[in-house]
Design an enzyme around this catalytic site. Structure first.
Site, short mmCIF file in Angstrom:
data_model
loop_
_atom_site.label_atom_id
_atom_site.label_comp_id
_atom_site.label_asym_id
_atom_site.label_seq_id
_atom_site.Cartn_x
_atom_site.Cartn_y
_atom_site.Cartn_z
CB ALA A 1 -0.90 -0.02 1.23
CD GLU B 1 1.59 -5.62 5.62
OE1 GLU B 1 2.39 -6.52 5.94
OE2 GLU B 1 0.89 -5.67 4.59
CD GLU C 1 -2.32 -7.52 2.78
OE1 GLU C 1 -1.96 -6.37 2.44
OE2 GLU C 1 -3.00 -7.75 3.79
N GLY D 1 0.69 -4.99 0.88
CA GLY D 1 -0.50 -5.06 0.03
C GLY D 1 -0.22 -5.72 -1.31
N1 DAK Z 1 4.61 3.25 -0.72
C1 DAK Z 1 4.98 4.41 -1.35
N2 DAK Z 1 6.12 4.55 -2.06
C2 DAK Z 1 6.92 3.49 -2.14
C3 DAK Z 1 6.61 2.25 -1.53
C4 DAK Z 1 5.36 2.13 -0.81
N3 DAK Z 1 4.94 1.00 -0.24
N4 DAK Z 1 7.61 1.38 -1.80
C5 DAK Z 1 8.51 2.06 -2.56
N5 DAK Z 1 8.10 3.32 -2.76
C6 DAK Z 1 8.78 4.37 -3.52
C7 DAK Z 1 9.99 4.89 -2.73
O1 DAK Z 1 9.57 5.88 -1.80
C8 DAK Z 1 10.82 5.49 -3.85
O2 DAK Z 1 10.28 6.73 -4.24
P1 DAK Z 1 11.24 8.01 -4.53
O3 DAK Z 1 12.04 8.20 -3.30
O4 DAK Z 1 12.08 7.54 -5.72
O5 DAK Z 1 10.27 9.09 -4.86
C9 DAK Z 1 10.57 4.51 -5.01
O6 DAK Z 1 9.37 3.82 -4.70
C10 DAK Z 1 11.69 3.48 -5.14
O7 DAK Z 1 11.86 2.85 -3.87
P2 DAK Z 1 13.30 2.72 -3.15
O8 DAK Z 1 14.18 3.85 -3.52
O9 DAK Z 1 13.03 2.50 -1.72
O10 DAK Z 1 13.85 1.40 -3.84
P3 DAK Z 1 14.85 0.32 -3.22
O11 DAK Z 1 15.20 -0.58 -4.33
O12 DAK Z 1 15.93 0.99 -2.46
O13 DAK Z 1 13.97 -0.47 -2.16
C11 DAK Z 1 11.96 -1.65 -1.36
C12 DAK Z 1 12.84 -1.24 -2.60
C13 DAK Z 1 10.73 -2.35 -1.92
C14 DAK Z 1 12.75 -2.64 -0.52
C15 DAK Z 1 11.63 -0.39 -0.55
O14 DAK Z 1 11.08 0.61 -1.44
C16 DAK Z 1 10.63 -0.65 0.53
O15 DAK Z 1 10.96 -1.19 1.60
N6 DAK Z 1 9.37 -0.23 0.29
C17 DAK Z 1 8.32 -0.34 1.27
C18 DAK Z 1 7.88 -1.77 1.37
C19 DAK Z 1 6.83 -1.94 2.43
O16 DAK Z 1 7.05 -1.70 3.62
N7 DAK Z 1 5.67 -2.35 1.98
C20 DAK Z 1 4.56 -2.57 2.84
C21 DAK Z 1 3.77 -1.33 2.87
S1 DAK Z 1 2.53 -1.47 4.11
C22 DAK Z 1 -4.39 -1.30 5.42
C23 DAK Z 1 -4.43 -1.68 4.13
C24 DAK Z 1 -3.33 -2.27 3.59
C25 DAK Z 1 -2.21 -2.43 4.32
C26 DAK Z 1 -2.20 -2.09 5.65
C27 DAK Z 1 -3.26 -1.55 6.22
N8 DAK Z 1 -5.44 -0.60 5.97
C28 DAK Z 1 -6.08 0.38 5.13
C29 DAK Z 1 -5.59 -0.51 7.39
C30 DAK Z 1 -1.03 -2.81 3.71
C31 DAK Z 1 0.07 -2.16 4.11
C32 DAK Z 1 1.25 -2.22 3.35
O17 DAK Z 1 1.29 -2.70 2.25
#
Ligand code: DAK
Length: 266
Positions: free
Chosen positions: A73, A141, A121, A118
């Site tokens: 997400a 998460e 998921e 997400g």
């Molecule tokens: N959201 C927004 N932007 C994201 C992102 C994300 N999840 N993942 C990556 N990006 C963006 C980065 O900010 C970066 O943007 P700029 O800085 O270039 O503007 C660009 O994508 C490239 O990312 P990185 O520079 O970080 O690339 P790396 O190769 O260094 O790293 C990575 C890739 C996938 C390991 C890293 O980007 C990362 O850790 N991303 C976050 C992964 C993560 O934590 N995903 C889970 C998100 S939480 C709910 C509904 C759903 C959910 C929860 C609750 N409710 C409504 C209650 C689900 C939650 C989730 O999915």
């Protein structure tokens, strides 16, 4: 697959039709295809558009670029949500993912990189996950102080079992492609282009009796959520239902006449 391809651009998604297969591409590669509310709403619209085309027999879902299926997400959008808005977002996302899960044709996730949060998921809401060798899954998460909100606590548990789901979810660690295949999170790791492999798989599914594939999907998904006796009763009902279709008559006649079947999906 060959033949003409029609492409429809949405703000955050791309939809292409090629013979009996619809290819849906999450199209925010600069943000690693992170799922905004707008993207999820468009995914719902794309499902509407696909549903209007009876010729579609299978869907392939993938992410644009070579780094991610979807990195979760969108954290920027999610960061400011109130508890009530977060619940609404989760409920809406769950509805769209459930629609994908029970969609009338099979959906294949072609996971071509990160499928985190997400994104994982979303892949798990599909019928079959094919993983590229670079695919990385995970439910990180808890590292952000939240729990999976689009069905991750439930679908991961059903796919890999409680213990593995707990270990993956509580640590938020990454699961590489080979492990994903070993534990049943991915059906198969694909060497080479995972979207091509998914299209090939979709093509094989598309050649079969559409009503039968759809009823098999219903039997598997509904049966998985109920006890064996009820599930067997459902299977018998759906088996019987096949005999009210033209596809069953054509499939069996074609076998007896030693010719390929021409299914109409009726
Ligand atoms: N959201 C927004 N932007 C994201 C992102 C994300 N999840 N993942 C990556 N990006 C963006 C980065 O900010 C970066 O943007 P700029 O800085 O270039 O503007 C660009 O994508 C490239 O990312 P990185 O520079 O970080 O690339 P790396 O190769 O260094 O790293 C990575 C890739 C996938 C390991 C890293 O980007 C990362 O850790 N991303 C976050 C992964 C993560 O934590 N995903 C889970 C998100 S939480 C709910 C509904 C759903 C959910 C929860 C609750 N409710 C409504 C209650 C689900 C939650 C989730 O999915």
């Amino acid at each position: 697959m060959s033949g003409a391809t029609t492409v429809h651009m949405y703000g955050n998604l791309k939809l292409a039709f090629d013979e009996g297969v619809a290819l849906v591409t999450l199209n925010r590669p600069k943000a690693l295809n992170a799922l905004t509310r707008g993207l999820v709403m468009e995914l719902n619209e794309v499902l509407d558009e696909i549903q209007e085309r009876p010729s579609v027999r299978a869907v392939v879902l993938t992410g644009a670029g070579n780094k991610a299926f979807a990195a979760g997400a969108d954290i920027g959008e999610m960061a400011e949500l109130s508890p009530a808005a977060a619940t609404r977002f989760a409920e809406y996302g769950q509805r769209v993912f459930a629609r994908l899960e029970s969609f009338h044709v099979p959906v294949i996730a072609a996971v071509n990189g990160f499928a985190l949060g997400g994104g994982c998921e979303l892949a798990m809401a599909c019928d079959i996950i094919l993983a590229s060798e670079t695919a990385v899954f995970g439910q990180p998460e808890v590292r952000l102080g939240v729990i999976p909100g689009f069905g991750g606590t439930q679908r991961l548990t059903r796919l890999v079992g409680r213990q593995r789901a707990r270990e993956i979810t509580y640590t938020g660690r990454r699961v590489k492609a080979a492990e994903a295949e070993r534990i049943g999170l991915a059906a198969r790791v694909v060497e080479g282009d995972v979207v091509d492999a998914a299209k090939e798989l979709a093509g094989k599914i598309a050649a079969n009796g559409p009503r039968a594939v759809s009823l098999a999907k219903r039997a598997i998904n509904t049966g998985a959520e109920t006890d064996l006796t009820s599930a067997m009763a459902l299977e018998a009902q759906l088996f019987g239902l096949c005999f009210s279709t033209r596809d069953q008559k054509e499939g069996m006649a074609a076998f007896l006449e030693k010719r390929p079947a021409k299914f109409e999906g009726k």
